[in-house]
Design an enzyme around this catalytic site. Structure first.
Site, PDB file in Angstrom:
ATOM      1  N   THR A   1      -0.911  -7.567   9.977  1.00 19.05           N
ATOM      2  CA  THR A   1      -1.589  -6.904   8.868  1.00 19.05           C
ATOM      3  C   THR A   1      -0.561  -6.506   7.824  1.00 19.05           C
ATOM      4  O   THR A   1       0.314  -5.680   8.076  1.00 19.05           O
ATOM      5  CB  THR A   1      -2.338  -5.655   9.356  1.00 19.05           C
TER       6      THR A   1
ATOM      7  N   LYS B   1      -8.810  -8.241   5.873  1.00 17.72           N
ATOM      8  CA  LYS B   1      -8.318  -7.412   6.978  1.00 17.72           C
ATOM      9  C   LYS B   1      -8.175  -5.963   6.540  1.00 17.72           C
ATOM     10  O   LYS B   1      -8.430  -5.042   7.317  1.00 17.72           O
ATOM     11  CB  LYS B   1      -6.984  -7.942   7.490  1.00 17.72           C
TER      12      LYS B   1
ATOM     13  N   LYS C   1       0.342   2.993   9.507  1.00 18.85           N
ATOM     14  CA  LYS C   1       0.807   1.836   8.733  1.00 18.85           C
ATOM     15  C   LYS C   1      -0.323   1.199   7.919  1.00 18.85           C
ATOM     16  O   LYS C   1      -0.206   1.001   6.705  1.00 18.85           O
ATOM     17  CB  LYS C   1       1.406   0.788   9.668  1.00 18.85           C
TER      18      LYS C   1
END
Length: 292
Positions: free
Chosen positions: A85, A161, A229
């Site tokens: 990602t 995503k 993150k």
């Protein structure tokens, strides 16, 4: 997820070479019949399709363009399937840099966690050229339950995503807050779970993560650090687009607080421990903690 994916590919008859900084992962793959090398460059010399399943953009950069990186050793026409990602703008840049070297890239973030990786049942959100998809076909068939073909250029898969991670992070944080509120009001947490999973307030994340809380088991299937993150990427992408993301920002603050409290490497459901610290609620303990 990398070990699970490599093992699933091997079991489906593909010739798989692994590479991981964690020696334990390499030994586990070798014990299942696979083969490992010590650097990405060694791997690139033996493969024409490479999957990158790492944690963050820094690791992607190192694996691809570091001193012993893939890009220096892959033959022209080889394919990189980038599954981490990362920001959509970064995925676009990676695709351009690889194309300059005559390499193909599929921007292919994955969803499903370690269990589905091991079973070869991941969801893949992919974008890239028709040539990249054709070359990736056997690998995608072996690792994924569903492959979403989203466009013809890197960046689109990573954009999708981010939408998923925004929702996932918000839903986990909301589930934790809801259970914490129920406990604070004196409700029994298992009854909260039973009722909500049969009611309109349910979500996939509530149904999947709250059992971790009920069992007091915060073994990391997906860690708090991951959502620190990923929601930071959502925040930074919003800034690039001059678009506010206040709900994601609120969830990010909760995950950041959990990380700051020392829970970063625990399961992402450990975000509920922020409420335990602030409100003094009593959360269920793991069975092996009883009497400790």
């Amino acid at each position: 997820m990398g070990l699970g994916t490599a093992t699933a590919l091997h079991e489906r008859g593909l010739t798989v070479v692994g590479c991981d900084v964690a020696e334990s992962a390499c030994r586990a793959f070798e014990n299942s019949g696979g083969r490992c090398v010590t650097t990405p460059a060694e791997l690139a010399a033996q493969c024409d399709v490479v999957l990158i399943v790492v944690v963050n953009a820094v690791q992607v950069e190192q694996v691809l363009f570091g001193e012993s990186g893939l890009a220096h050793a892959l033959a022209p026409g080889a394919l990189v399937i980038q599954c981490a990602t990362v920001a959509p703008s970064l995925a676009e840049g990676l695709g351009a840099r690889l194309a300059e070297r005559g390499l193909l890239m599929l921007d292919a973030p994955i969803s499903g966690g370690a269990a589905k990786a091991r079973a070869g049942r991941l969801s893949v959100m992919a974008s890239g050229s028709a040539e990249a998809f054709d070359k990736a076909g056997p690998v995608l068939d072996a690792m994924a339950e569903i492959v979403h073909r989203l466009g013809d250029a890197p960046g689109i898969g990573s954009s999708m995503k981010l939408v998923n991670q925004l929702l996932a992070g918000v839903h986990i944080a909301a589930a934790a807050e809801a259970v914490a509120l129920g406990v604070r009001m004196g409700l029994e947490p298992r009854r909260v779970y039973e009722v909500i999973t049969q009611s309109a307030g349910n979500s996939w994340m509530f149904e999947n993560r709250v059992p971790h809380i009920l069992e007091g088991d915060y073994t990391p299937l997906s860690a708090v650090d991951i959502f620190v993150k990923d929601l930071n990427i959502v925040h930074e992408t919003g800034r690039e687009l001059a678009m506010a993301t206040p709900i994601a920002a609120s969830a990010l603050q909760q995950f950041t607080a959990a990380k700051g409290a020392g829970f970063g490497r625990e399961d992402d459901s450990a975000v509920i421990k922020v409420y335990q610290r602030l409100s003094g609620i009593a959360l269920p303990e793991a069975a092996n903690d009883e009497g400790a």
